[in-house]
Design a protein around this motif. Structure first.
Motif, PDB file in Angstrom:
ATOM      1  N   ARG A  52       0.951  -1.109   0.105  1.00 26.77           N
ATOM      2  CA  ARG A  52       0.052   0.063   0.131  1.00 26.77           C
ATOM      3  C   ARG A  52       0.954   1.329  -0.032  1.00 26.77           C
ATOM      4  O   ARG A  52       0.682   2.276  -0.735  1.00 26.77           O
ATOM      5  N   SER A 122      -4.540  -3.494  -3.112  1.00 27.88           N
ATOM      6  CA  SER A 122      -4.672  -2.025  -2.771  1.00 27.88           C
ATOM      7  C   SER A 122      -3.126  -1.624  -3.076  1.00 27.88           C
ATOM      8  O   SER A 122      -2.493  -1.860  -2.143  1.00 27.88           O
ATOM      9  N   GLY A 124      -0.558   1.407  -3.865  1.00 22.36           N
ATOM     10  CA  GLY A 124      -0.414   2.874  -3.566  1.00 22.36           C
ATOM     11  C   GLY A 124      -0.310   3.645  -4.816  1.00 22.36           C
ATOM     12  O   GLY A 124      -0.055   3.200  -5.881  1.00 22.36           O
ATOM     13  N   LYS A 125      -1.202   4.746  -4.640  1.00 21.13           N
ATOM     14  CA  LYS A 125      -1.529   5.603  -5.702  1.00 21.13           C
ATOM     15  C   LYS A 125      -0.301   6.336  -6.307  1.00 21.13           C
ATOM     16  O   LYS A 125      -0.203   6.827  -7.408  1.00 21.13           O
ATOM     17  N   ARG A 126       0.994   6.384  -5.569  1.00 25.36           N
ATOM     18  CA  ARG A 126       2.151   7.006  -6.047  1.00 25.36           C
ATOM     19  C   ARG A 126       3.138   6.120  -7.019  1.00 25.36           C
ATOM     20  O   ARG A 126       4.023   6.727  -7.293  1.00 25.36           O
ATOM     21  N   SER A 127       2.621   4.853  -6.983  1.00 25.61           N
ATOM     22  CA  SER A 127       3.561   3.879  -7.680  1.00 25.61           C
ATOM     23  C   SER A 127       3.818   4.449  -9.295  1.00 25.61           C
ATOM     24  O   SER A 127       3.027   4.851 -10.047  1.00 25.61           O
ATOM     25  N   TYR A 153      -8.581  -0.663 -13.557  1.00 25.64           N
ATOM     26  CA  TYR A 153      -7.406   0.362 -13.705  1.00 25.64           C
ATOM     27  C   TYR A 153      -7.582   1.100 -14.949  1.00 25.64           C
ATOM     28  O   TYR A 153      -6.790   1.692 -15.524  1.00 25.64           O
ATOM     29  N   ASP A 155      -9.349   3.944 -15.148  1.00 22.52           N
ATOM     30  CA  ASP A 155      -9.165   5.326 -14.942  1.00 22.52           C
ATOM     31  C   ASP A 155      -7.901   5.849 -15.352  1.00 22.52           C
ATOM     32  O   ASP A 155      -8.094   7.181 -15.440  1.00 22.52           O
ATOM     33  N   CYS A 157      -4.846   6.115 -13.416  1.00 28.94           N
ATOM     34  CA  CYS A 157      -4.024   6.679 -12.243  1.00 28.94           C
ATOM     35  C   CYS A 157      -2.868   5.911 -12.094  1.00 28.94           C
ATOM     36  O   CYS A 157      -1.881   6.573 -11.634  1.00 28.94           O
ATOM     37  N   HIS A 158      -2.595   4.798 -13.009  1.00 32.51           N
ATOM     38  CA  HIS A 158      -1.440   3.900 -12.799  1.00 32.51           C
ATOM     39  C   HIS A 158      -0.898   3.705 -14.152  1.00 32.51           C
ATOM     40  O   HIS A 158      -1.928   3.725 -14.881  1.00 32.51           O
TER      41      HIS A 158
END
Length: 173
Positions: A52, A122, A124-127, A153, A155, A157-158
């Motif tokens: 996470r 889940s 982490g969003k910063r990956s 995925y 959307d 964001c990654h």
């Protein structure tokens, strides 16, 4: 053990001796078994937190723990030696108990083991990026996981890559 011993029959028969021996074993083994379950629970929590809050590291997720996925993880580990932002976090998802030899090999490359399927993780969003290697024995499971990952995925964001692999007679293709 005295409280347990009072409940056992006092006759000198073989059945009584077996029950007493069984009671003694359970009395001393139960705390050890509880401790191992608590330790496994902490290990699982640590692995989820590691995933996470992985920071800006790349994440490589394998959908199964088998010889092909461990060999590929070892290759990813060797190839990432000279990367500028460090080695990717290597995750093995969908792990069941009883795969100790493979877990030891995967642990050498810093593998994190989780029981959840790849689509339920889940991350982490910063990956920086996530690479999913769907390398389970059943092709239907791989395709189902790929569809779930695409929905999850979409959307953007990654930066996500999904690789669907087939294992044929112990050889990966």
């Amino acid at each position: 053990f005295a409280t347990v011993e009072e409940m056992l029959p006092a006759d000198p028969s073989l059945a009584s001796l077996v029950l007493r021996s069984y009671g003694v074993c359970l009395y001393f083994l139960a705390p050890l078994m509880t401790f191992s379950n608590v330790l496994a629970s902490f290990s699982s929590v640590w692995a989820r937190l590691h995933l996470r809050f992985c920071g800006k590291r790349a994440v490589v997720v394998f959908s199964a723990l088998n010889d092909a996925s461990v060999a590929l993880a070892e290759s990813v580990y060797r190839e990432s030696r000279h990367q500028m932002f460090g080695r990717p976090l290597i995750v093995f998802a969908g792990i069941t108990d009883g795969e100790n030899d493979l877990q030891q090999r995967a642990g050498v490359v810093g593998g994190v083991f989780l029981k959840k399927s790849p689509a339920r993780l889940s991350i982490g969003k910063r990956s920086r990026s996530i690479e999913f290697f769907l390398i389970a024995e059943q092709e239907e499971e791989n395709v189902e996981q790929a569809l779930l990952l695409t929905k999850r995925y979409k959307d953007g964001c990654h930066k996500v890559s999904v690789f669907v692999c087939a294992v044929i007679h112990g050889v990966s293709s």
